[in-house]
Design a protein around this motif. Structure first.
Motif, PDB file in Angstrom:
ATOM      1  N   GLN A 215     -13.777  24.455 -31.109  1.00  0.00           N
ATOM      2  CA  GLN A 215     -14.385  25.694 -30.621  1.00  0.00           C
ATOM      3  C   GLN A 215     -15.128  25.471 -29.314  1.00  0.00           C
ATOM      4  O   GLN A 215     -15.138  26.345 -28.432  1.00  0.00           O
ATOM      5  CB  GLN A 215     -15.320  26.274 -31.685  1.00  0.00           C
ATOM      6  CG  GLN A 215     -14.609  26.850 -32.894  1.00  0.00           C
ATOM      7  CD  GLN A 215     -13.658  27.993 -32.515  1.00  0.00           C
ATOM      8  OE1 GLN A 215     -13.986  28.837 -31.689  1.00  0.00           O
ATOM      9  NE2 GLN A 215     -12.468  27.985 -33.114  1.00  0.00           N
ATOM     10  N   ASN A 280      -3.079  29.116 -34.550  1.00  0.00           N
ATOM     11  CA  ASN A 280      -4.262  29.915 -34.218  1.00  0.00           C
ATOM     12  C   ASN A 280      -5.479  29.004 -34.196  1.00  0.00           C
ATOM     13  O   ASN A 280      -5.566  28.034 -34.963  1.00  0.00           O
ATOM     14  CB  ASN A 280      -4.472  31.029 -35.246  1.00  0.00           C
ATOM     15  CG  ASN A 280      -3.314  31.999 -35.286  1.00  0.00           C
ATOM     16  OD1 ASN A 280      -2.915  32.553 -34.275  1.00  0.00           O
ATOM     17  ND2 ASN A 280      -2.743  32.194 -36.468  1.00  0.00           N
ATOM     18  N   GLU A 282      -8.353  29.349 -35.342  1.00  0.00           N
ATOM     19  CA  GLU A 282      -9.106  29.282 -36.588  1.00  0.00           C
ATOM     20  C   GLU A 282      -8.640  28.149 -37.502  1.00  0.00           C
ATOM     21  O   GLU A 282      -9.390  27.710 -38.387  1.00  0.00           O
ATOM     22  CB  GLU A 282      -8.966  30.606 -37.355  1.00  0.00           C
ATOM     23  CG  GLU A 282      -9.611  31.794 -36.663  1.00  0.00           C
ATOM     24  CD  GLU A 282      -8.681  32.504 -35.708  1.00  0.00           C
ATOM     25  OE1 GLU A 282      -8.928  33.686 -35.413  1.00  0.00           O
ATOM     26  OE2 GLU A 282      -7.704  31.876 -35.228  1.00  0.00           O
ATOM     27  N   ARG A 298      -5.553  30.179 -28.687  1.00  0.00           N
ATOM     28  CA  ARG A 298      -6.669  31.085 -28.944  1.00  0.00           C
ATOM     29  C   ARG A 298      -6.631  31.638 -30.371  1.00  0.00           C
ATOM     30  O   ARG A 298      -5.814  31.226 -31.199  1.00  0.00           O
ATOM     31  CB  ARG A 298      -6.665  32.202 -27.903  1.00  0.00           C
ATOM     32  CG  ARG A 298      -6.728  31.655 -26.465  1.00  0.00           C
ATOM     33  CD  ARG A 298      -7.073  32.704 -25.444  1.00  0.00           C
ATOM     34  NE  ARG A 298      -6.970  32.173 -24.093  1.00  0.00           N
ATOM     35  CZ  ARG A 298      -7.923  31.462 -23.474  1.00  0.00           C
ATOM     36  NH1 ARG A 298      -9.064  31.187 -24.105  1.00  0.00           N
ATOM     37  NH2 ARG A 298      -7.747  31.027 -22.248  1.00  0.00           N
ATOM     38  N   GLU A 299      -7.510  32.593 -30.645  1.00  0.00           N
ATOM     39  CA  GLU A 299      -7.695  33.116 -31.992  1.00  0.00           C
ATOM     40  C   GLU A 299      -6.537  34.014 -32.417  1.00  0.00           C
ATOM     41  O   GLU A 299      -5.819  34.570 -31.583  1.00  0.00           O
ATOM     42  CB  GLU A 299      -9.015  33.885 -32.088  1.00  0.00           C
ATOM     43  CG  GLU A 299     -10.247  33.063 -31.757  1.00  0.00           C
ATOM     44  CD  GLU A 299     -10.597  33.022 -30.277  1.00  0.00           C
ATOM     45  OE1 GLU A 299     -11.676  32.492 -29.956  1.00  0.00           O
ATOM     46  OE2 GLU A 299      -9.792  33.505 -29.437  1.00  0.00           O
ATOM     47  N   GLN A 300      -6.413  34.207 -33.727  1.00  0.00           N
ATOM     48  CA  GLN A 300      -5.286  34.957 -34.270  1.00  0.00           C
ATOM     49  C   GLN A 300      -5.168  36.376 -33.707  1.00  0.00           C
ATOM     50  O   GLN A 300      -4.048  36.790 -33.368  1.00  0.00           O
ATOM     51  CB  GLN A 300      -5.359  34.998 -35.798  1.00  0.00           C
ATOM     52  CG  GLN A 300      -4.167  35.732 -36.412  1.00  0.00           C
ATOM     53  CD  GLN A 300      -4.148  35.690 -37.915  1.00  0.00           C
ATOM     54  OE1 GLN A 300      -4.766  34.837 -38.534  1.00  0.00           O
ATOM     55  NE2 GLN A 300      -3.426  36.617 -38.524  1.00  0.00           N
TER      56      GLN A 300
END
Length: 458
Positions: A215, A280, A282, A298-300
């Motif tokens: 992150q 993803n 996450e 990057r994020e979902q």
């Protein structure tokens, strides 16, 4: 393809060298039960499967036949950094995955491909170890505008530039002023400018944080870097009417501006990469530096938007950005994202990775061909001879067991280094055969004819 309601003709045997028969041939007209007729390395015709012919027939039954995958974003790294990859290993990996044409990026080889003389060294390095077709991008760096026409004369397919540090000091990033020097030249020749779109701002704080934190790494390369760079390239594309291609788009925030640019008729194209569609943020754990790339995964919700743009035709195609490095440079032991090499090794897995994710979203093999073959062929100026199963096209083909699954293991990878975030993933789609110019060069799991690749030029 001939009208299947007509009686099946008998074709003179001397016209043909061979034919491939399948119940699932993926053509521009759809998925057909057909015979692909071959002669002199080309597709003579695609005819009904009941057509009577007198030549050797390769019957693959229910397996699908697709045009070979074209990957225009590959770092082969030879000469000079062949310990990172190389033509022999990269093009073997390509055949295994059904990739019949690659385009080599002007870095991370040493020297970089920023002059005609350096391109000559790269061409010489292919001798005796080019197992699939390969073209080359020239590089744009500060001060090499005088080299562009020499590179064009040697046959490069276009040019690549970075708007942020490339990762190696011998391929420095360009400024807007540098681009203003070269874009009129490329516009005159109709050649594309490929751009790594990140405009970096001072962001040293992340280095003081947890170096193993994904992150922390993700926040170090924000979407705004990409969005500002894409906006700049759209402005310059409009000003110079220069074909402009955004490589490995990862920020979905740029989609709206891309839609507007295309609606205005700008010569703008866009690719994303398999890893942005498959993984993803996450699900990436701290220390997993095999996932490090730039821009980052990057994020979902962001990646779902990328999928929507791909399926809507806003993003034109998908390319691997295969960028391998020796394991020690990936910092696998320390898990240090601040110093790990940013690049993902995935060349051999281009098709099954995308197919695995695409099937879950209702995509079919026709979509897969558009994203991996037909549209990439347009970027590299080969749309009249590659990327489709149709009369007059090169017989660069793959045979796919589309429903067969497998788990990725290190020992099955042909890449020089067996480092990849896909190891351990279950994927769908096994390439069982690969053909170059109608000649079978791969028959899973064996290579049948090596060193059959050709240099692709404009």
């Amino acid at each position: 393809m001939k009208d299947q309601s007509c009686p099946s003709p008998i074709l003179p045997p001397r016209m043909l060298e061979a034919a491939i028969k399948s119940k699932n041939v993926v053509t521009p007209q759809g998925i057909l039960e057909a015979l692909i007729l071959l002669r002199d390395g080309q597709i003579v015709d695609v005819v009904p499967a009941t057509t009577a012919i007198d030549c050797p027939i390769i019957d693959v039954h229910n397996r699908a036949v697709l045009p070979g995958v074209i990957d225009p974003h590959v770092h082969i790294n030879e000469p000079g950094r062949t310990e990172w990859e190389g033509f022999n290993t990269a093009t073997r990996a390509a055949l295994t995955g059904g990739l019949t044409t690659l385009v080599d990026m002007p870095l991370n080889s040493a020297p970089v491909t920023t002059s005609a003389a350096n391109l000559g060294l790269k061409l010489a390095a292919t001798k005796g170890q080019l197992h699939t077709n390969c073209g080359f991008w020239g590089g744009i760096v500060p001060g090499n505008a005088s080299e562009i026409e020499g590179l064009i004369d040697r046959g490069v397919l276009g040019f690549k530039a970075f708007l942020t540090h490339s990762g190696i000091d011998d391929f420095p990033n360009v400024t807007e002023q540098d681009l203003r020097q070269v874009m009129p030249i490329l516009a005159r020749y109709g050649l594309p400018l490929l751009v790594h779109c990140e405009l970096a701002t001072d962001n040293e704080a992340w280095k003081a944080g947890d170096k193993r934190s994904y992150q922390n790494y993700l926040s170090s390369r924000p979407k705004q870097w990409e969005d500002d760079a894409v906006a700049l390239m759209i402005r310059l594309c409009e000003e110079y009417d220069c074909p402009t291609h955004i490589v490995h788009l990862s920020s979905a925030n740029s989609i709206a501006s891309i839609v507007a640019a295309k609606a205005n008729g700008l010569p703008l194209t866009v690719e994303t990469a398999q890893h942005y569609l498959f993984f993803n943020a996450e699900n990436i754990n701290d220390g997993q530096t095999q996932f490090k790339c730039a821009p980052p995964i990057r994020e979902q919700p962001n990646n779902d938007e990328l999928w929507g743009a791909l399926q809507a035709g806003i993003i034109d195609f998908v390319a691997t950005d295969h960028s391998p490095a020796p394991p020690d440079l990936k910092q696998l032991k320390s898990g240090d994202f601040t110093t790990a090499w940013g690049g993902i090794a995935s060349l051999q897995l281009a098709l099954p990775v995308l197919w695995t994710a695409a099937q879950k979203r209702g995509a079919n093999l026709t979509d897969l061909v558009r994203w991996l073959s037909t549209n990439p062929a347009k970027l590299i100026g080969q749309q009249a001879r590659k990327g489709q199963i149709a009369e007059g096209f090169d017989a660069d083909l793959l045979v796919l067991e589309s429903d067969q699954t497998f788990t990725v293991t290190a020992d099955m990878l042909q890449h020089r280094h067996k480092v990849s975030p896909y190891i351990g993933q279950e994927l769908r789609g096994v390439v069982t055969q690969t053909f170059l110019k109608g000649r079978q060069v791969y028959d899973h799991p064996n290579f049948t004819h090596l060193n059959q690749g050709e240099i692709i030029t404009r």
